[in-house]
Design a protein around this motif. Sequence first.
Motif, PDB file in Angstrom:
ATOM      1  N   ASP A 189     -16.977  29.535 -48.221  1.00 43.76           N
ATOM      2  CA  ASP A 189     -17.000  31.192 -48.102  1.00 43.76           C
ATOM      3  C   ASP A 189     -15.930  31.861 -48.912  1.00 43.76           C
ATOM      4  OD1 ASP A 189     -17.859  33.655 -46.601  1.00 43.76           O
ATOM      5  OD2 ASP A 189     -16.154  33.616 -45.942  1.00 43.76           O
ATOM      6  N   VAL A 190     -14.594  31.025 -48.760  1.00 45.74           N
ATOM      7  CA  VAL A 190     -13.668  31.547 -49.696  1.00 45.74           C
ATOM      8  C   VAL A 190     -13.837  31.502 -51.020  1.00 45.74           C
ATOM      9  CG1 VAL A 190     -11.358  31.002 -50.338  1.00 45.74           C
ATOM     10  CG2 VAL A 190     -11.857  30.640 -48.035  1.00 45.74           C
ATOM     11  N   ARG A 191     -14.662  30.543 -51.524  1.00 46.70           N
ATOM     12  CA  ARG A 191     -14.951  30.414 -52.979  1.00 46.70           C
ATOM     13  C   ARG A 191     -15.816  31.713 -53.394  1.00 46.70           C
ATOM     14  NH1 ARG A 191     -17.710  25.128 -55.124  1.00 46.70           N
ATOM     15  NH2 ARG A 191     -15.502  24.336 -55.389  1.00 46.70           N
ATOM     16  N   ARG A 192     -16.948  31.822 -52.534  1.00 48.43           N
ATOM     17  CA  ARG A 192     -18.038  32.913 -52.855  1.00 48.43           C
ATOM     18  C   ARG A 192     -17.226  34.222 -52.957  1.00 48.43           C
ATOM     19  NH1 ARG A 192     -22.483  31.286 -48.101  1.00 48.43           N
ATOM     20  NH2 ARG A 192     -23.550  29.749 -49.300  1.00 48.43           N
ATOM     21  N   ARG A 193     -16.255  34.442 -52.136  1.00 48.49           N
ATOM     22  CA  ARG A 193     -15.710  35.792 -52.273  1.00 48.49           C
ATOM     23  C   ARG A 193     -14.836  36.047 -53.491  1.00 48.49           C
ATOM     24  NH1 ARG A 193     -16.120  38.320 -47.479  1.00 48.49           N
ATOM     25  NH2 ARG A 193     -16.666  37.220 -45.697  1.00 48.49           N
ATOM     26  N   MET A 194     -14.104  34.900 -53.751  1.00 46.46           N
ATOM     27  CA  MET A 194     -13.515  34.527 -55.124  1.00 46.46           C
ATOM     28  C   MET A 194     -14.217  34.943 -56.284  1.00 46.46           C
ATOM     29  SD  MET A 194     -10.634  31.621 -54.454  1.00 46.46           S
ATOM     30  CE  MET A 194     -10.194  31.668 -56.059  1.00 46.46           C
ATOM     31  N   LEU A 195     -15.406  34.305 -56.337  1.00 52.99           N
ATOM     32  CA  LEU A 195     -16.236  34.518 -57.432  1.00 52.99           C
ATOM     33  C   LEU A 195     -16.921  35.805 -57.376  1.00 52.99           C
ATOM     34  CD1 LEU A 195     -18.062  30.870 -57.479  1.00 52.99           C
ATOM     35  CD2 LEU A 195     -16.097  31.716 -58.868  1.00 52.99           C
ATOM     36  N   GLY A 196     -17.196  36.459 -56.227  1.00 58.50           N
ATOM     37  CA  GLY A 196     -17.832  37.491 -56.253  1.00 58.50           C
ATOM     38  C   GLY A 196     -16.918  38.710 -56.303  1.00 58.50           C
ATOM     39  N   GLY A 197     -15.612  38.294 -56.726  1.00 59.64           N
ATOM     40  CA  GLY A 197     -14.717  39.557 -56.664  1.00 59.64           C
ATOM     41  C   GLY A 197     -14.408  40.508 -55.244  1.00 59.64           C
ATOM     42  N   ARG A 231     -14.973  19.523 -50.991  1.00 58.66           N
ATOM     43  CA  ARG A 231     -14.592  18.784 -49.918  1.00 58.66           C
ATOM     44  C   ARG A 231     -13.120  18.452 -50.059  1.00 58.66           C
ATOM     45  NH1 ARG A 231     -18.602  16.705 -47.173  1.00 58.66           N
ATOM     46  NH2 ARG A 231     -20.777  17.101 -47.980  1.00 58.66           N
ATOM     47  N   GLU A 232     -12.593  18.472 -51.210  1.00 60.91           N
ATOM     48  CA  GLU A 232     -11.173  18.171 -51.587  1.00 60.91           C
ATOM     49  C   GLU A 232     -10.115  19.362 -50.887  1.00 60.91           C
ATOM     50  OE1 GLU A 232      -7.469  16.678 -52.708  1.00 60.91           O
ATOM     51  OE2 GLU A 232      -9.398  15.822 -52.233  1.00 60.91           O
ATOM     52  N   VAL A 233     -10.826  20.604 -51.254  1.00 59.36           N
ATOM     53  CA  VAL A 233     -10.009  21.791 -50.767  1.00 59.36           C
ATOM     54  C   VAL A 233     -10.154  21.815 -49.209  1.00 59.36           C
ATOM     55  CG1 VAL A 233     -10.337  24.427 -50.795  1.00 59.36           C
ATOM     56  CG2 VAL A 233     -10.489  23.256 -52.902  1.00 59.36           C
ATOM     57  N   ALA A 234     -11.077  21.663 -48.647  1.00 64.36           N
ATOM     58  CA  ALA A 234     -11.284  21.717 -47.334  1.00 64.36           C
ATOM     59  C   ALA A 234     -10.496  20.669 -46.620  1.00 64.36           C
ATOM     60  CB  ALA A 234     -12.911  21.399 -46.745  1.00 64.36           C
ATOM     61  N   ARG A 235     -10.519  19.753 -47.245  1.00 66.23           N
ATOM     62  CA  ARG A 235      -9.563  18.514 -46.708  1.00 66.23           C
ATOM     63  C   ARG A 235      -7.906  18.861 -46.630  1.00 66.23           C
ATOM     64  NH1 ARG A 235      -6.373  14.622 -48.314  1.00 66.23           N
ATOM     65  NH2 ARG A 235      -6.820  15.070 -50.375  1.00 66.23           N
ATOM     66  N   ARG A 236      -7.472  19.271 -47.771  1.00 64.26           N
ATOM     67  CA  ARG A 236      -6.164  19.634 -47.809  1.00 64.26           C
ATOM     68  C   ARG A 236      -5.946  20.976 -47.283  1.00 64.26           C
ATOM     69  NH1 ARG A 236      -5.530  19.377 -54.219  1.00 64.26           N
ATOM     70  NH2 ARG A 236      -3.554  20.250 -53.631  1.00 64.26           N
ATOM     71  N   ALA A 237      -6.730  22.025 -47.164  1.00 60.31           N
ATOM     72  CA  ALA A 237      -6.415  23.077 -46.432  1.00 60.31           C
ATOM     73  C   ALA A 237      -6.638  23.119 -44.743  1.00 60.31           C
ATOM     74  CB  ALA A 237      -7.249  24.251 -47.026  1.00 60.31           C
ATOM     75  N   GLU A 283      -6.922  31.947 -40.516  1.00 61.87           N
ATOM     76  CA  GLU A 283      -6.446  32.647 -41.412  1.00 61.87           C
ATOM     77  C   GLU A 283      -5.382  32.023 -42.466  1.00 61.87           C
ATOM     78  OE1 GLU A 283      -6.292  33.763 -38.387  1.00 61.87           O
ATOM     79  OE2 GLU A 283      -7.533  35.626 -38.481  1.00 61.87           O
ATOM     80  N   GLU A 284      -4.613  31.202 -41.892  1.00 65.28           N
ATOM     81  CA  GLU A 284      -3.840  30.214 -42.467  1.00 65.28           C
ATOM     82  C   GLU A 284      -4.598  29.344 -43.441  1.00 65.28           C
ATOM     83  OE1 GLU A 284      -0.417  28.814 -44.224  1.00 65.28           O
ATOM     84  OE2 GLU A 284      -0.596  30.702 -42.921  1.00 65.28           O
ATOM     85  N   GLY A 285      -5.662  28.768 -42.854  1.00 62.36           N
ATOM     86  CA  GLY A 285      -6.250  27.775 -43.591  1.00 62.36           C
ATOM     87  C   GLY A 285      -7.284  28.330 -44.670  1.00 62.36           C
ATOM     88  N   ARG A 286      -7.708  29.369 -44.628  1.00 62.32           N
ATOM     89  CA  ARG A 286      -8.241  30.282 -45.709  1.00 62.32           C
ATOM     90  C   ARG A 286      -7.172  30.716 -46.758  1.00 62.32           C
ATOM     91  NH1 ARG A 286     -13.490  32.102 -44.252  1.00 62.32           N
ATOM     92  NH2 ARG A 286     -13.527  33.674 -45.768  1.00 62.32           N
ATOM     93  N   ARG A 287      -6.182  31.045 -46.340  1.00 61.21           N
ATOM     94  CA  ARG A 287      -5.324  31.563 -47.402  1.00 61.21           C
ATOM     95  C   ARG A 287      -4.732  30.078 -48.279  1.00 61.21           C
ATOM     96  NH1 ARG A 287      -2.962  34.634 -43.432  1.00 61.21           N
ATOM     97  NH2 ARG A 287      -1.340  33.170 -42.673  1.00 61.21           N
ATOM     98  N   THR A 288      -4.943  28.862 -47.586  1.00 63.32           N
ATOM     99  CA  THR A 288      -4.167  27.875 -48.341  1.00 63.32           C
ATOM    100  C   THR A 288      -5.395  27.337 -49.219  1.00 63.32           C
ATOM    101  OG1 THR A 288      -2.956  27.152 -46.227  1.00 63.32           O
ATOM    102  CG2 THR A 288      -3.717  25.430 -47.878  1.00 63.32           C
ATOM    103  N   ALA A 289      -6.737  27.418 -48.621  1.00 62.69           N
ATOM    104  CA  ALA A 289      -7.940  26.977 -49.429  1.00 62.69           C
ATOM    105  C   ALA A 289      -8.083  27.862 -50.882  1.00 62.69           C
ATOM    106  CB  ALA A 289      -9.159  27.200 -48.546  1.00 62.69           C
ATOM    107  N   GLU A 290      -7.719  29.224 -50.587  1.00 56.05           N
ATOM    108  CA  GLU A 290      -7.733  30.355 -51.742  1.00 56.05           C
ATOM    109  C   GLU A 290      -6.650  29.765 -52.539  1.00 56.05           C
ATOM    110  OE1 GLU A 290      -7.137  34.890 -52.931  1.00 56.05           O
ATOM    111  OE2 GLU A 290      -7.315  34.148 -50.799  1.00 56.05           O
ATOM    112  N   GLN A 291      -5.640  29.506 -52.072  1.00 56.80           N
ATOM    113  CA  GLN A 291      -4.218  29.031 -53.221  1.00 56.80           C
ATOM    114  C   GLN A 291      -4.728  27.824 -53.960  1.00 56.80           C
ATOM    115  OE1 GLN A 291      -0.614  28.459 -51.247  1.00 56.80           O
ATOM    116  NE2 GLN A 291       0.491  28.006 -52.974  1.00 56.80           N
ATOM    117  N   ILE A 292      -5.222  26.880 -53.277  1.00 59.07           N
ATOM    118  CA  ILE A 292      -5.627  25.618 -54.062  1.00 59.07           C
ATOM    119  C   ILE A 292      -6.782  25.955 -54.842  1.00 59.07           C
ATOM    120  CG2 ILE A 292      -6.765  23.248 -53.395  1.00 59.07           C
ATOM    121  CD1 ILE A 292      -5.602  23.150 -50.961  1.00 59.07           C
ATOM    122  N   MET A 293      -7.639  26.722 -54.640  1.00 64.95           N
ATOM    123  CA  MET A 293      -8.638  26.775 -55.632  1.00 64.95           C
ATOM    124  C   MET A 293      -8.324  27.867 -56.851  1.00 64.95           C
ATOM    125  SD  MET A 293     -11.978  28.093 -53.164  1.00 64.95           S
ATOM    126  CE  MET A 293     -12.305  27.192 -51.923  1.00 64.95           C
TER     127      MET A 293
END
Length: 321
Positions: A202-210, A187-193, A168-178
Motif C-alpha cells: 500500500d505504501v508503494r502504491r501511494r508513492m507510485l501514484g503520487g 518482502r525485504e521492506v516489510a521485514r525491515r520496517a 504510522e511508524e512502520g509506514r514511515r520506515t517502509a517509505e524511507q527504505i523504498m
Amino acid sequence: MADALERIRGKAEQVDVALLRNGLSPRLDGIDGSHVHLLAGLADELPPLVVHRSTMRVVDGLHRLAAARTRGQRQVPVVYFDGTSEEAFVLAVRLNATHGKALRVKDRAAAVRRILDTYPDWSDRWIASVCGVAPRTVAKARQDSADTGQRLGTRIGRDGRRHPLSVEEGRRTAEQIMREEPSASLREVARRAGVSVGTALDVRRRMLGGEPELVSHTAGAARPVAAQRVAADAGQLSVRRIRAQLGWLVQEPALRYTDQGRALLRLVSATLAFLEQSDSMEGVAPVHCRHSLDAVARACASGWLDFADQFGEEKTPSRSG
C-alpha cells in the motif's frame, strides 16, 4: 530466540542424580512434598527431566527428581537443553505452565516480571503465551516496571519478527527504505520496517501514484476520523488507476496474442473485479467458512506478491500517445 523446544537435544540418557542442580524453577515456594509423594508412588515410568546442559540445572522435572531420590534411585532419564541461562528459564516457565503441577498465579506473575526484565522488547502476547496468562496481565506488569522496550518503538512477536508499536511508524520506515533503496523487494521492506507485506504494498502504491501518505508524521499522534475516510476513498481511487493500467496491458500485443498472455490477463481481470466488489462480499460467507476463506485469501495475496517481486521496483510504464 528460536523455538526453545527445538533445542532440546538428543535421546534420553541416564544421569546420576547427584550431578543435577536446582535453580531454574519458576515455583517461588519450591517443591511440594505432597506432589513428590504422589509421584514416588506411581508404578509407571515418568517422563525424562529436561536439564540445562552447561549448568546441569533442572529446567523441567524438579518434582520427578525429588520423587526419584525418595525412591532411592541413583540415576534418572534426562534430555538436554542447549542455550543461555535466560533462555533456559523461559523454557522452564513454558513447560511448567503447560503440564504437570500447575503454576500458581504468583508464580506466573513473577515469571512475567523476570522475562520482562530480560527481554523487554518481546511482545505482550509472546510473553503471555509463555507464562500462561492474558496479554493484558503482561501489559499491566510492563507499565509497572522500568520498561526499556517501551522506548524501542518495536516489539518482537511470537513469529520472531520485529513489529512497530504503531502502524504510522512502520509506514514511515517502509517509505524511507523504498526511497533510499528502490531495488529492495516488498518482502525485504516489510521485514525491515516491521510491517506486513500488504502494508508495504500500500505504501508503494501511494508513492507510485503520487498520493500523499495518510499517516501522521507526529510520533504517537492518532489518525483522525477524516483521514480514515480519505484512506478509504484513496483505496477506491487506486483500484480505478489500476483498471486504467489493465486497459493498457490488454492492448499490448505480447500479452494479447499469446495463450499465456491472455491467461494472465484473465487472472488479473478477475482479481481486479473482486477488489472492486470485496466490500460487498464480507457478509456473504457463513461463520464456519471464514477460517478457510481467510487461509485461501492470504495464500492468493502471497502468490500475487511473489509474482510482483519478479519485476523489481520498476514503475509500470504509462501509455504513450
